[in-house]
Design an enzyme around this catalytic site. Structure first.
Site, short mmCIF file in Angstrom:
data_model
loop_
_atom_site.label_atom_id
_atom_site.label_comp_id
_atom_site.label_asym_id
_atom_site.label_seq_id
_atom_site.Cartn_x
_atom_site.Cartn_y
_atom_site.Cartn_z
N LYS A 103 15.71 -1.09 33.68
CA LYS A 103 16.63 -1.10 34.82
C LYS A 103 18.08 -1.01 34.34
CE LYS A 103 14.17 -1.43 38.71
NZ LYS A 103 12.97 -0.76 38.23
N LYS B 110 3.66 8.66 36.87
CA LYS B 110 3.03 8.23 38.11
C LYS B 110 3.93 8.40 39.31
CE LYS B 110 3.43 3.22 38.77
NZ LYS B 110 2.81 1.91 38.61
N LYS C 109 8.60 6.00 44.12
CA LYS C 109 9.63 6.20 45.13
C LYS C 109 10.97 6.60 44.48
CE LYS C 109 10.39 6.12 49.38
NZ LYS C 109 9.51 6.54 50.44
#
Ligand code: TRP
Length: 327
Positions: free
Chosen positions: A113, A193, A196
């Site tokens: 992140k 994968k 969003k």
């Protein structure tokens, strides 16, 4: 017989996509009959990365409606909006006092992140796993149906539970990840994968057939004239995996043959997939309409979930405060 408690949550980053459905919601559906489940929309986790505050409330509600349309039944499980149960934040703070900062700084999710949002490295991001531990421990959850990528967070959760138990007496179980079928839905954008946060990688559960067709049209392929075995990774591999996931097995075989014979037509494959995906989504979309049109029903389900969750949470908090010497 006391059923084991299950807790899981999904961040409120807009509507659910196929990855959430196969990776999380289908597992939740299978669990609600046999376990004491709490399924949450974890809005406090959502706000640790850049987000639009004017859209947050509607995103939260969309997920609750998606949960209901998918078949989560408030008679069988409790639905929760995390920020409405204040115990999460209180417990997270209390647990943070027994856990080392250095361990949090080392977590792969925190590092990812930081790299993804270098201008948005905040305390909440570091705190994320402690809050997640408090989510599950607040309800003394034992099983957590989440993807393998969440395993480091579960490890933190267990460490916190152990540490608390050893300092203040046995209080918390050590939650385990609960593996459900179909963990992994491949991205439409090539590798990896469905997510969003990756543009062009996903299909929403509310997408109509035209939207599905358009999204698939953009998925990368190859010239179709390579031959040999179907690749194991990349865009083509992902399209084949989707055929499997949607149980289009006879078509899978046909396109596999076509691939080997160097005469595969990806437009044809994508159309088969479009139809197959839409067929699976249609009943969901029909059920969703019912909830969309009855906002009183949705409000009362949310309120009922909140009251039930608060009650359980309060019991834990009374115990924790006492054990920590705060009351
Ligand atoms: N970190 C989880 C995810 O990104 C979301 C989450 C927050 C969660 N709290 C939780 C999942 C508690 C399970 C249990 O998917």
């Amino acid at each position: 017989m006391n059923k084991k408690r299950v807790y899981s949550g999904i961040r409120a980053t807009g509507r659910l996509h196929l990855g959430n459905y196969f990776g999380a919601v289908k597992g939740m559906l299978a669990l609600q009959d046999n376990y004491d489940c709490i399924f949450s929309v974890v809005d406090l986790h959502t706000i640790t990365v850049p987000y639009d505050s004017s859209k947050l409330q509607s995103s939260i509600r969309e997920i609750i409606i998606d949960y209901l349309a998918a078949g989560l039944d408030p008679k069988k499980c409790h639905l929760e909006i995390q920020s409405k149960v204040l115990g999460h934040v209180e417990l997270a703070y209390l647990l943070s006092t027994i856990y080392p900062v250095s361990r949090l700084e080392d977590l792969p999710t925190y590092k990812d992140k930081k790299a993804q949002y270098p201008k948005y490295i905040n305390m909440g991001l570091l705190y994320y796993p402690v809050l997640m531990a408090s989510d599950v421990l607040l309800y003394k959850g034992e099983l957590v149906p989440v993807g393998i990528d969440q395993e480091p967070h579960l490890e933190v959760m267990r460490e916190i539970a152990r540490k608390f138990n050893s300092m203040f007496g046995h209080t918390f179980p050590e939650p385990q990840r609960f593996k459900t079928d179909g963990d992994y839905v491949p991205s439409l954008s090539g590798g990896g994968k469905m997510s969003k946060s990756i543009v062009g990688s996903y299909i929403n559960l509310t997408d109509d057939i035209e939207t599905i067709r358009t999204r698939l049209a953009l998925a990368p392929t190859d010239s179709g004239k390579i031959g040999g075995e179907v690749p194991k990774e990349g865009g083509v591999a992902n399209l084949f995996s989707l055929l499997r996931l949607f149980k289009l097995d006879s078509q899978y075989k046909k396109f596999e043959q076509d691939y080997m014979n160097k005469n595969i037509h990806y437009a044809e494959l994508k159309e088969v997939l479009t139809q197959g995906i839409y067929k699976e989504l249609k009943p969901f979309q029909e059920r969703r309409k019912i909830f969309e049109e009855d906002s009183n029903l949705v409000d009362s389900i949310i309120e009922e979930g909140r009251l039930k969750c608060i009650k359980i949470a309060q019991e834990t908090m009374v115990e924790v405060r006492k054990k920590m010497g705060l009351s």
